[in-house]
Design a protein around this motif. Structure first.
Motif, PDB file in Angstrom:
ATOM      1  N   ALA A 118      -1.268   7.240 -14.120  1.00  0.00           N
ATOM      2  CA  ALA A 118      -1.606   6.318 -13.038  1.00  0.00           C
ATOM      3  C   ALA A 118      -2.492   7.008 -12.011  1.00  0.00           C
ATOM      4  N   GLY A 119      -2.204   8.275 -11.723  1.00  0.00           N
ATOM      5  CA  GLY A 119      -3.032   9.025 -10.775  1.00  0.00           C
ATOM      6  C   GLY A 119      -4.452   9.206 -11.282  1.00  0.00           C
ATOM      7  N   VAL A 120      -4.586   9.506 -12.564  1.00  0.00           N
ATOM      8  CA  VAL A 120      -5.925   9.661 -13.148  1.00  0.00           C
ATOM      9  C   VAL A 120      -6.668   8.332 -13.132  1.00  0.00           C
ATOM     10  N   GLU A 121      -5.950   7.225 -13.398  1.00  0.00           N
ATOM     11  CA  GLU A 121      -6.588   5.910 -13.359  1.00  0.00           C
ATOM     12  C   GLU A 121      -7.086   5.591 -11.951  1.00  0.00           C
ATOM     13  N   ILE A 122      -6.279   5.925 -10.945  1.00  0.00           N
ATOM     14  CA  ILE A 122      -6.689   5.698  -9.558  1.00  0.00           C
ATOM     15  C   ILE A 122      -7.937   6.518  -9.244  1.00  0.00           C
ATOM     16  N   ALA A 123      -7.936   7.780  -9.661  1.00  0.00           N
ATOM     17  CA  ALA A 123      -9.101   8.626  -9.419  1.00  0.00           C
ATOM     18  C   ALA A 123     -10.325   8.127 -10.171  1.00  0.00           C
ATOM     19  N   GLY A 124     -10.126   7.724 -11.431  1.00  0.00           N
ATOM     20  CA  GLY A 124     -11.250   7.285 -12.245  1.00  0.00           C
ATOM     21  C   GLY A 124     -11.901   6.016 -11.750  1.00  0.00           C
ATOM     22  N   SER A 125     -11.131   5.151 -11.095  1.00  0.00           N
ATOM     23  CA  SER A 125     -11.702   3.903 -10.597  1.00  0.00           C
ATOM     24  C   SER A 125     -12.120   3.979  -9.131  1.00  0.00           C
ATOM     25  N   THR A 126     -12.041   5.192  -8.566  1.00  0.00           N
ATOM     26  CA  THR A 126     -12.470   5.400  -7.173  1.00  0.00           C
ATOM     27  C   THR A 126     -13.800   6.127  -7.165  1.00  0.00           C
ATOM     28  N   ARG A 127     -14.853   5.431  -6.761  1.00  0.00           N
ATOM     29  CA  ARG A 127     -16.174   6.043  -6.773  1.00  0.00           C
ATOM     30  C   ARG A 127     -16.468   6.781  -5.476  1.00  0.00           C
ATOM     31  N   GLU A 128     -15.706   6.526  -4.451  1.00  0.00           N
ATOM     32  CA  GLU A 128     -15.909   7.242  -3.182  1.00  0.00           C
ATOM     33  C   GLU A 128     -15.463   8.691  -3.376  1.00  0.00           C
ATOM     34  N   PRO A 129     -16.311   9.667  -3.042  1.00  0.00           N
ATOM     35  CA  PRO A 129     -16.054  11.069  -3.400  1.00  0.00           C
ATOM     36  C   PRO A 129     -14.746  11.638  -2.872  1.00  0.00           C
ATOM     37  N   PHE A 130     -14.472  11.428  -1.595  1.00  0.00           N
ATOM     38  CA  PHE A 130     -13.298  12.021  -0.964  1.00  0.00           C
ATOM     39  C   PHE A 130     -12.014  11.538  -1.633  1.00  0.00           C
ATOM     40  N   GLY A 131     -11.896  10.240  -1.839  1.00  0.00           N
ATOM     41  CA  GLY A 131     -10.693   9.689  -2.449  1.00  0.00           C
ATOM     42  C   GLY A 131     -10.517  10.144  -3.883  1.00  0.00           C
ATOM     43  N   ARG A 132     -11.617  10.200  -4.615  1.00  0.00           N
ATOM     44  CA  ARG A 132     -11.535  10.599  -6.015  1.00  0.00           C
ATOM     45  C   ARG A 132     -11.048  12.038  -6.146  1.00  0.00           C
ATOM     46  N   LEU A 133     -11.570  12.907  -5.289  1.00  0.00           N
ATOM     47  CA  LEU A 133     -11.179  14.308  -5.351  1.00  0.00           C
ATOM     48  C   LEU A 133      -9.726  14.507  -4.936  1.00  0.00           C
ATOM     49  N   ILE A 134      -9.299  13.821  -3.879  1.00  0.00           N
ATOM     50  CA  ILE A 134      -7.906  13.941  -3.452  1.00  0.00           C
ATOM     51  C   ILE A 134      -6.969  13.484  -4.570  1.00  0.00           C
ATOM     52  N   ALA A 135      -7.271  12.350  -5.178  1.00  0.00           N
ATOM     53  CA  ALA A 135      -6.404  11.819  -6.234  1.00  0.00           C
ATOM     54  C   ALA A 135      -6.275  12.811  -7.384  1.00  0.00           C
TER      55      ALA A 135
END
Length: 398
Positions: free
Chosen positions: A314-331
């Motif tokens: 689920a965490g990887v899915e959240i990161a993969g669907s987040t194109r905003e850099p900061f959020g993707r990296l945090i996830a």
């Protein structure tokens, strides 16, 4: 509150919430079993329940502001956690009383705040991921080898303090998050491979450095400072030893954990029934997976592993669907932290690695570890419900 509950009800958040709930429940039940086996001691499971409730409150509080707003405090959070870390090794700090730093199992890693003790290294893990994500979000200099120096400095500074405590287990958890964030941000693969290769090449130097009365004494290295302590060497030897004398001493904890785990067979011995696990040192903490195997058997162990897989997926899915850099990296950073920590703990419990003292996220007893795990889950949920749609070129360079 209605708005908050509706945000948490987003379908992508349910796997995170369910996985965290399952893991926390399995942990509290296992700690309760350990308490029942040691009735003469003060029970720990009520405190763990309080930690879980407090963690849930923090998880909900994190949802009140978008992660982009929380990110503005990244550097302040990092410096605050670093300050607490430095305080634990500062000369003159007393061991007793409010603000004292007691020595527990040979490490000065906790600060006494009266009814609670805080382990700053747990906060430092979260602060590190947030601040490195903030630093890398729109930069490109890390695509050069020399550009990797600032990100590594952000990791090395707290790692030096953590190793000074000493707490090797917590220090090891930083590396999966560091490399995962750098890789996803766009660092060149060969640069990261080069850094890892350098670490592997330096490993023999660390092992042989200093006089080694319990091992080979290499003439050149004997004049270097000792990097691997005698008890750490003993733990490494114990992993590969079947000597009964070793299994009664250094290898006792891991050996008994394996026996307890295997004795549960398929369905387990039943709730709170741990005749073997009750003799395992720190069973409710580092070796709690053995208690799960003994009580709930192979089925219960699989339930825990599946819960982790669901959480990480689920965490990887959240990161993969987040194109905003900061959020993707945090996830990705939070997933790497939790996954790396779980991996280390499980490898130790199954005697595939030497004892490191790493807790099992959401499961092991410990307030600081529990709160840090809930903060990580809270940030994942926050990013999942506040994903920013970015139009234009991709977030990171290919």
């Amino acid at each position: 509150m209605t708005r908050l509950l509706s945000q948490l009800a987003i379908i992508t958040n349910w796997p995170v919430l369910v996985a965290v709930g399952v893991l926390t429940t399995m942990g509290i039940l296992s700690i309760r079993a350990d308490d029942a086996a040691h009735a003469s001691q003060a029970p720990d499971w009520p405190k763990q329940l309080v930690f879980a409730l407090l963690g849930t409150g923090i998880l909900l509080a994190i949802q009140l502001l978008p992660y982009q707003v929380l990110g503005r405090w990244a550097w302040g959070f990092y410096l605050f956690a670093l300050g607490l870390l430095i305080y634990t090794i500062a000369p003159g700090v007393p061991e007793r009383g409010f603000g004292g730093v007691p020595t527990v199992n040979g490490a000065r890693a906790w600060i006494n705040f009266g009814v609670l003790s805080l382990q700053p290294a747990e906060l430092m893990k979260i602060a590190f991921v947030v601040v490195i994500s903030r630093y890398l979000r729109y930069r490109s200099n890390y695509r050069r080898l020399i550009g990797l120096m600032p990100p590594f400095a952000l990791a090395v500074i707290p790692l030096v303090v953590i190793l000074k405590q000493p707490d090797l287990g917590t220090a090891l958890v930083f590396f999966p998050a560091l490399f995962a964030v750098l890789y996803v941000a766009g660092a060149k693969t060969w640069h990261l491979v080069f850094v890892i290769s350098m670490g592997v090449a330096l490993a023999p130097i660390a092992w042989f450095a200093g006089p080694a009365p319990d091992g080979p004494d290499v003439p050149f290295f004997r004049h270097l400072p000792v990097l691997i302590k005698p008890y750490q060497r003993s733990r490494v030897y114990a992993v590969f030893s079947d000597d009964p004398s070793v299994l009664r001493k250094t290898g006792f904890q891991q050996d008994q954990t394996l026996i307890a785990m295997g004795s549960g067979s398929v369905g387990g011995k039943g709730l709170f029934n741990i005749p073997i696990g009750q003799h395992v040192p720190e069973a409710h903490n580092d070796m709690i997976f053995g208690l799960i195997g003994e009580q709930f058997g192979f089925i219960g162990s699989v339930v825990v592993l599946v819960a982790y897989v669901v959480l990480f997926a689920a965490g990887v899915e959240i990161a993969g669907s987040t194109r905003e850099p900061f959020g993707r990296l945090i996830a990705l950073g939070m997933v790497s932290l939790l996954a790396g920590q779980a991996f280390l703990n499980l490898m130790v419990a199954m005697r595939l690695m030497p004892v490191t003292g790493v807790t099992l996220p959401f499961v092991s007893y410990g307030g600081s570890s529990m709160l840090a795990s809930y903060i990580a889950a809270g940030l994942l949920l926050n990013i999942g419900q506040n994903r920013t749609m970015v139009l234009g070129r991709k977030t990171f360079d290919d």
